[in-house]
Design a protein around this motif. Structure first.
Motif, mmCIF file in Angstrom:
data_model
loop_
_atom_site.group_PDB
_atom_site.id
_atom_site.type_symbol
_atom_site.label_atom_id
_atom_site.label_comp_id
_atom_site.label_asym_id
_atom_site.label_seq_id
_atom_site.Cartn_x
_atom_site.Cartn_y
_atom_site.Cartn_z
ATOM 1 N N VAL A 274 -13.159 1.743 5.103
ATOM 2 C CA VAL A 274 -12.498 2.124 6.695
ATOM 3 C C VAL A 274 -13.437 2.404 8.033
ATOM 4 C CG1 VAL A 274 -10.682 4.485 7.195
ATOM 5 C CG2 VAL A 274 -10.835 3.445 4.706
ATOM 6 N N ASP A 275 -12.401 1.325 8.538
ATOM 7 C CA ASP A 275 -13.301 1.765 9.969
ATOM 8 C C ASP A 275 -13.317 3.389 10.742
ATOM 9 O OD1 ASP A 275 -10.194 2.840 10.036
ATOM 10 O OD2 ASP A 275 -9.794 1.173 11.713
ATOM 11 N N ILE B 166 2.091 11.251 14.848
ATOM 12 C CA ILE B 166 2.498 11.704 13.464
ATOM 13 C C ILE B 166 2.160 11.564 12.351
ATOM 14 C CG2 ILE B 166 4.465 11.070 11.998
ATOM 15 C CD1 ILE B 166 5.264 9.028 13.966
ATOM 16 N N PRO B 167 0.975 13.002 12.290
ATOM 17 C CA PRO B 167 0.326 12.684 11.233
ATOM 18 C C PRO B 167 0.255 12.275 9.956
ATOM 19 C CG PRO B 167 1.540 14.773 10.583
ATOM 20 C CD PRO B 167 1.979 14.107 11.932
ATOM 21 N N LEU B 168 0.495 10.741 9.825
ATOM 22 C CA LEU B 168 0.172 10.075 8.489
ATOM 23 C C LEU B 168 -0.972 9.018 8.160
ATOM 24 C CD1 LEU B 168 3.125 7.672 8.185
ATOM 25 C CD2 LEU B 168 0.991 6.455 8.231
ATOM 26 N N ALA B 169 -1.736 8.857 7.085
ATOM 27 C CA ALA B 169 -2.646 8.516 7.079
ATOM 28 C C ALA B 169 -2.054 6.722 5.188
ATOM 29 C CB ALA B 169 -4.216 9.740 6.806
ATOM 30 N N ARG B 170 -2.946 5.850 5.651
ATOM 31 C CA ARG B 170 -3.015 4.961 4.959
ATOM 32 C C ARG B 170 -3.204 5.823 3.533
ATOM 33 N NH1 ARG B 170 -7.326 0.368 7.744
ATOM 34 N NH2 ARG B 170 -8.140 2.100 8.461
ATOM 35 N N VAL B 171 -3.297 5.591 1.839
ATOM 36 C CA VAL B 171 -4.068 6.014 0.894
ATOM 37 C C VAL B 171 -5.048 4.677 0.589
ATOM 38 C CG1 VAL B 171 -3.924 7.162 -1.567
ATOM 39 C CG2 VAL B 171 -2.472 7.544 0.376
ATOM 40 N N ASP C 49 0.102 -0.390 9.023
ATOM 41 C CA ASP C 49 0.405 -1.060 10.163
ATOM 42 C C ASP C 49 1.154 0.270 10.866
ATOM 43 O OD1 ASP C 49 0.314 -4.089 10.467
ATOM 44 O OD2 ASP C 49 1.529 -4.690 9.706
ATOM 45 N N LEU C 50 1.613 0.769 9.766
ATOM 46 C CA LEU C 50 2.306 2.147 9.438
ATOM 47 C C LEU C 50 1.041 3.125 10.385
ATOM 48 C CD1 LEU C 50 5.385 2.807 9.721
ATOM 49 C CD2 LEU C 50 4.823 4.262 7.288
ATOM 50 N N PHE C 51 -0.036 3.306 9.589
ATOM 51 C CA PHE C 51 -0.662 3.784 10.077
ATOM 52 C C PHE C 51 -1.198 3.894 11.817
ATOM 53 C CE2 PHE C 51 -5.683 4.712 10.580
ATOM 54 C CZ PHE C 51 -5.439 6.008 10.641
ATOM 55 N N TYR C 52 -1.239 2.906 12.056
ATOM 56 C CA TYR C 52 -1.689 3.045 13.307
ATOM 57 C C TYR C 52 -0.779 2.646 14.166
ATOM 58 C CZ TYR C 52 -6.520 1.448 11.835
ATOM 59 O OH TYR C 52 -7.591 1.314 11.346
ATOM 60 N N LYS C 53 0.699 3.132 13.876
ATOM 61 C CA LYS C 53 1.735 2.923 15.189
ATOM 62 C C LYS C 53 1.825 4.315 14.496
ATOM 63 C CE LYS C 53 3.950 -1.409 14.229
ATOM 64 N NZ LYS C 53 4.997 -2.315 13.806
ATOM 65 N N ALA C 54 2.239 5.183 13.738
ATOM 66 C CA ALA C 54 2.068 6.052 13.536
ATOM 67 C C ALA C 54 0.995 7.383 14.014
ATOM 68 C CB ALA C 54 1.755 6.857 12.493
ATOM 69 N N GLN C 55 -0.129 6.907 14.462
ATOM 70 C CA GLN C 55 -1.405 7.568 14.558
ATOM 71 C C GLN C 55 -0.441 7.011 16.682
ATOM 72 O OE1 GLN C 55 -2.796 9.960 14.136
ATOM 73 N NE2 GLN C 55 -2.330 9.232 12.037
ATOM 74 N N GLN C 56 -0.432 6.657 16.816
ATOM 75 C CA GLN C 56 -0.028 6.057 18.681
ATOM 76 C C GLN C 56 1.317 7.167 19.417
ATOM 77 O OE1 GLN C 56 0.972 1.932 19.146
ATOM 78 N NE2 GLN C 56 -1.100 1.362 18.892
ATOM 79 N N ALA C 57 2.491 7.601 17.857
ATOM 80 C CA ALA C 57 3.154 8.416 18.064
ATOM 81 C C ALA C 57 3.559 10.078 17.360
ATOM 82 C CB ALA C 57 4.440 8.046 17.584
ATOM 83 N N GLY D 40 1.181 -1.096 -0.494
ATOM 84 C CA GLY D 40 0.281 0.122 0.413
ATOM 85 C C GLY D 40 0.881 1.339 0.082
ATOM 86 N N TRP D 41 0.239 2.035 -0.086
ATOM 87 C CA TRP D 41 0.628 3.465 0.087
ATOM 88 C C TRP D 41 0.731 4.519 1.721
ATOM 89 C CZ3 TRP D 41 3.293 6.339 -4.255
ATOM 90 C CH2 TRP D 41 3.650 5.012 -5.593
ATOM 91 N N ILE D 42 1.756 5.439 1.804
ATOM 92 C CA ILE D 42 0.747 6.529 2.688
ATOM 93 C C ILE D 42 1.032 7.997 2.391
ATOM 94 C CG2 ILE D 42 0.831 5.141 4.534
ATOM 95 C CD1 ILE D 42 4.066 7.561 4.647
ATOM 96 N N GLY D 43 0.377 8.561 3.223
ATOM 97 C CA GLY D 43 0.049 10.051 3.240
ATOM 98 C C GLY D 43 1.080 10.573 3.951
ATOM 99 N N LEU D 44 2.344 11.878 4.180
ATOM 100 C CA LEU D 44 2.701 12.505 5.203
ATOM 101 C C LEU D 44 2.924 13.030 4.914
ATOM 102 C CD1 LEU D 44 4.709 10.530 7.929
ATOM 103 C CD2 LEU D 44 5.943 10.706 5.558
ATOM 104 N N THR D 45 2.671 14.309 6.857
ATOM 105 C CA THR D 45 3.120 15.349 6.811
ATOM 106 C C THR D 45 4.070 15.368 8.037
ATOM 107 O OG1 THR D 45 1.182 16.236 5.547
ATOM 108 C CG2 THR D 45 2.894 17.502 7.081
#
Length: 366
Positions: A314-315, A300-305, A290-298, A232-237
């Motif tokens: 999407v839950d 970090i404004p990151l989202a899956r695409v 996986d990265l999306f949920y780990k980033a949110q716990q930290a 997959g892909w992630i969007g990141l800022t």
């Protein structure tokens, strides 16, 4: 349960995406919305995409749940005038209409460029608005042309702006602060300036015009963009030093976390050729989910695409009923987005029936 806008009558004589999106919100919150259509129907009935196995437009279905459809030419003149004069709000698409003089409530005109000015009678498109508002300047590769987004986003934004202005004017009349009839005028083009406010403010204060720096390069922020993962892909800022530190820890890049030059987003952008290959290599060891949920716990404004298929699963959207069903004749249902905000004490209707052309004409001719 009583809906927030129950008791209001809205008549759409324009039949554009903007007027229909505006009236959709009124309808979802309980207003009686009447589409006053020509014999051929509103133009949106002909807009793609079309529903599989039918000639019906999915776009029209999305915009027109919980509304009535009346053929204008089927109404006697006195009935037509009574319908317009009884409406709290009449929506038009910017074209001249003799019905504007009949309205005794709020007449809301949504046009591409607004009334007055050199573009008064110009025909517009969503792409034109995005080109003229400057948004495209920063999108695309350095060597290539600007990238134009597809879809009807400009008209949707215009419809939302018109909803706010129209509802405010209707409430003003109800409160006795403004005598009716009265006019509200919305420019779709000007509504889309919200997408370029940062660039405009920056230019007016610095004199520096933004330019394309390339894919995933948007001054003065880095990292900012869409990146591939193992799956997959992630969007990141990443903006603040704390976000940068957490991001480096998440991607096992601790050696970059405390580099003095990297404590600002502009400093990172200036050394992008060193940082980006390391980020890309590390991201390819994670799945986007996986990265999306780990980033949110930290924090970090990151989202899956998500893909369009994944979007419906999407839950967060499921929990909030962000998608609902438009119901067509024959009880066929299609998934469409629901209203984007919630009045919690008077919730909206989620989904609803889509009227066939002229289905309610006889109701008003009696």
């Amino acid at each position: 349960m009583t809906k927030a806008l129950e008791g209001l009558r809205v008549v759409d004589i324009g039949g554009s995406i903007s007027t229909e999106y505006c009236s959709k919100i009124f309808a979802d919150y309980g207003a009686e919305v009447i589409n006053l259509e020509p014999d051929s129907g509103f133009e949106t009935r002909k807009y793609p995409p079309f529903i599989k196995g039918r000639d019906d437009s999915a776009m029209h279905a999305y915009l027109n749940t919980n509304k009535l459809s009346v053929k204008r030419d089927k109404l006697r003149r006195e009935i037509l005038e009574e319908l317009i004069s009884s409406a709290d709000l009449v929506l038009n698409n910017g074209k001249k209409s003799e019905l504007s003089s009949i309205s005794k409530g709020v007449f809301s005109d949504i046009s591409w460029y607004g009334k007055g000015g050199d573009y008064d009678n110009f025909t517009g498109t969503d792409a034109q608005c995005f080109a003229l508002n400057g948004m495209l300047r920063g999108l695309g590769s350095v060597e290539g042309p600007p990238i134009i987004p597809t879809g009807y986003q400009a008209q949707i934004i215009g419809g939302m702006a018109a909803f706010v202005g129209s509802l405010g004017q209707v409430l003003g009349v109800e409160l006795g602060n403004k005598k009716s009839p009265t006019l509200v005028e919305t420019s779709i083009y000007e509504a889309t300036l919200c997408l370029t406010e940062v660039g405009a403010v920056s230019f007016f204060n610095t004199g520096l015009e933004g330019r394309r720096l390339g894919v995933n390069r948007f001054a003065p922020t880095y990292p900012l963009g869409v990146f591939p993962c193992k799956e997959g892909w992630i969007g990141l800022t990443v903006l603040t030093p704390s976000q940068w530190h957490a991001f480096c820890k998440l991607l096992n890049m601790e050696h970059f976390a405390l580099v003095p030059e990297y404590q600002t987003s502009l400093g990172r952008l200036q050394d992008i050729d060193t940082i980006e290959p390391v980020i890309q290599e590390s991201l390819l060891t994670f799945s986007a989910n996986d990265l999306f949920y780990k980033a949110q716990q930290a924090a970090i404004p990151l989202a899956r695409v998500p893909t369009m298929e994944e979007l419906l699963e999407v839950d967060q959207f499921i929990e909030r009923d962000a998608f609902t069903s438009a119901i067509l004749s024959g009880e066929q249902r299609i998934k469409v987005p629901s209203v984007p905000f919630r009045l919690m004490d008077t919730p909206p209707t989620f989904g609803g029936y889509v009227a066939e052309l002229g289905e309610h004409s006889e109701r008003f001719n009696r």
